[in-house]
Design a protein around this motif. Structure first.
Motif, PDB file in Angstrom:
ATOM      1  N   ALA A  54      23.827 -73.194 135.734  1.00 49.89           N
ATOM      2  CA  ALA A  54      22.416 -73.103 136.502  1.00 49.89           C
ATOM      3  C   ALA A  54      22.759 -72.073 137.333  1.00 49.89           C
ATOM      4  CB  ALA A  54      22.005 -74.339 137.208  1.00 49.89           C
TER       5      ALA A  54
ATOM      6  N   LYS B 252      20.723 -71.067 140.048  1.00 45.06           N
ATOM      7  CA  LYS B 252      20.286 -71.313 141.368  1.00 45.06           C
ATOM      8  C   LYS B 252      20.916 -72.773 141.953  1.00 45.06           C
ATOM      9  CE  LYS B 252      17.157 -68.399 142.410  1.00 45.06           C
ATOM     10  NZ  LYS B 252      17.040 -67.330 143.612  1.00 45.06           N
ATOM     11  N   THR B 253      21.428 -72.975 143.276  1.00 40.90           N
ATOM     12  CA  THR B 253      21.949 -74.152 143.901  1.00 40.90           C
ATOM     13  C   THR B 253      20.838 -74.662 144.900  1.00 40.90           C
ATOM     14  OG1 THR B 253      24.068 -73.452 143.337  1.00 40.90           O
ATOM     15  CG2 THR B 253      23.826 -75.175 145.038  1.00 40.90           C
ATOM     16  N   LEU B 254      20.477 -75.718 144.792  1.00 41.17           N
ATOM     17  CA  LEU B 254      19.688 -76.617 145.975  1.00 41.17           C
ATOM     18  C   LEU B 254      20.649 -77.412 146.785  1.00 41.17           C
ATOM     19  CD1 LEU B 254      16.822 -77.425 147.349  1.00 41.17           C
ATOM     20  CD2 LEU B 254      16.894 -79.272 145.597  1.00 41.17           C
TER      21      LEU B 254
ATOM     22  N   MET C  39      17.620 -73.281 149.836  1.00 35.13           N
ATOM     23  CA  MET C  39      18.077 -72.504 148.292  1.00 35.13           C
ATOM     24  C   MET C  39      18.357 -71.071 148.878  1.00 35.13           C
ATOM     25  SD  MET C  39      16.268 -72.330 144.532  1.00 35.13           S
ATOM     26  CE  MET C  39      16.939 -74.103 144.206  1.00 35.13           C
TER      27      MET C  39
ATOM     28  N   LEU D  54      12.870 -70.800 143.164  1.00 28.71           N
ATOM     29  CA  LEU D  54      13.388 -70.143 141.838  1.00 28.71           C
ATOM     30  C   LEU D  54      12.877 -68.619 141.617  1.00 28.71           C
ATOM     31  CD1 LEU D  54      13.332 -73.731 139.950  1.00 28.71           C
ATOM     32  CD2 LEU D  54      15.331 -72.680 140.943  1.00 28.71           C
TER      33      LEU D  54
ATOM     34  N   LYS E  34      17.462 -76.142 135.868  1.00 28.76           N
ATOM     35  CA  LYS E  34      16.664 -75.084 136.672  1.00 28.76           C
ATOM     36  C   LYS E  34      17.681 -74.901 137.859  1.00 28.76           C
ATOM     37  CE  LYS E  34      11.763 -76.531 135.612  1.00 28.76           C
ATOM     38  NZ  LYS E  34      10.603 -76.988 136.299  1.00 28.76           N
ATOM     39  N   TYR E  35      18.311 -76.057 138.445  1.00 30.18           N
ATOM     40  CA  TYR E  35      19.301 -75.643 139.526  1.00 30.18           C
ATOM     41  C   TYR E  35      20.359 -76.767 139.253  1.00 30.18           C
ATOM     42  CZ  TYR E  35      15.704 -79.000 141.063  1.00 30.18           C
ATOM     43  OH  TYR E  35      14.968 -80.114 141.325  1.00 30.18           O
ATOM     44  N   LYS E  36      21.383 -76.544 140.261  1.00 27.57           N
ATOM     45  CA  LYS E  36      22.074 -77.546 140.517  1.00 27.57           C
ATOM     46  C   LYS E  36      22.392 -77.982 141.950  1.00 27.57           C
ATOM     47  CE  LYS E  36      26.004 -74.089 140.742  1.00 27.57           C
ATOM     48  NZ  LYS E  36      25.178 -72.939 140.004  1.00 27.57           N
TER      49      LYS E  36
END
Length: 270
Positions: A92, A94-96, A240, A268, A126-128
């Motif tokens: 993924a 992106k990182t949240l 993010m 995102l 979608k993200y980690k």
């Protein structure tokens, strides 16, 4: 070291703390004051009128001693002192980053309302998620539940990332999450009772011993220090790419599924 990490040592330290608080109350008759933020960002800070002496008086002696313990990093962690906790697909992009305090009632509200949607985004790749645990409510309200719960989360993480996530969800559930003024999470037996609702932790002797012996207490303090150094002032906070995600009011964390979806999609695309 072993003595301090034993359940008996923890209980003795807490009893000494209770007695000292009573003596302090009789001698000074100082009434602690805290400002609990009514906004959905959560409880933010100790009221400016609280003296440094009162805050110091509320710090459990056991946890002061735990600072000198040998650091044991939970499995499934990386980074300095094992305080980087990332779950989800490594692919993924992106990182949240999620900042939460175990005692925070607004974190519980967020998890109960939006948690499943957050998890779905991770499952879809979608993200980690990077988790940063806070314990500032222990300082603001007195007690040690945030630190003790964070240590227990470390014990769950040592089992598996899945056990960690399921345990965190259980902690924040309507059934198990106490009122912020009720320091239930200070009790190892209560934390183990909550953990018994998680299949991987139910009856897990290794996990239970880690909770009772305070195996990850030092790690919890290191994680808390990471939060303190982050500049984040309240929980829950979501970020993010260094930018804070907010709801429709543009100030507070998104507390509805609709607000979260709007905020995360924008992040995102950025």
């Amino acid at each position: 070291m072993a003595k301090r990490n034993s359940q008996a040592a923890k209980s003795a330290a807490r009893e000494r703390l209770r007695q000292e608080r009573e003596r302090q109350a009789k001698r000074a008759k100082i009434k602690r004051q805290v400002i609990v933020a009514g906004s959905i960002v959560g409880v933010l800070a100790i009221a400016g009128g609280i003296s440094y002496a009162v805050v110091q008086g509320n710090k459990p002696g056991y946890w002061d001693a735990a600072k000198d313990d040998k650091l044991v990093k939970p499995a499934n962690t990386t980074g300095t002192n094992g305080t980087t906790v990332v779950t989800g697909e490594s692919s993924a992009k992106k990182t949240l980053v999620m900042y939460e305090d175990p005692r925070c009632p607004v974190c519980a509200q967020f998890e109960q309302t939006v948690g499943a949607t957050v998890d779905k985004g991770v499952e879809d790749g979608k993200y980690k998620i990077e988790y940063v645990g806070a314990t500032f409510l222990d300082n603001g309200l007195g007690g040690e539940g945030s630190k003790n719960a964070l240590s227990a989360l470390g014990a769950a993480l040592n089992v598996s990332p899945e056990a960690f996530l399921e345990y965190k969800t259980a902690m924040y559930s309507a059934k198990w999450h106490p009122e912020e003024s009720d320091d239930k999470f200070k009790d190892d037996s209560y934390l183990i009772k909550v953990a018994d609702t998680v299949p991987a932790l139910k009856g897990n002797a290794k996990f239970q011993n880690a909770v009772k012996n305070g195996t990850f207490d030092k790690w919890a303090l290191e994680m808390s220090a990471k939060f303190d150094d982050s500049g984040v002032s309240g929980t829950p906070t979501l970020k993010m790419d260094g930018k804070t995600l907010t709801g429709s009011d543009g100030k507070n964390a998104p507390m509805t599924v609709a607000d979260f979806n709007t905020a995360i999609e924008a992040a995102l695309k950025a």
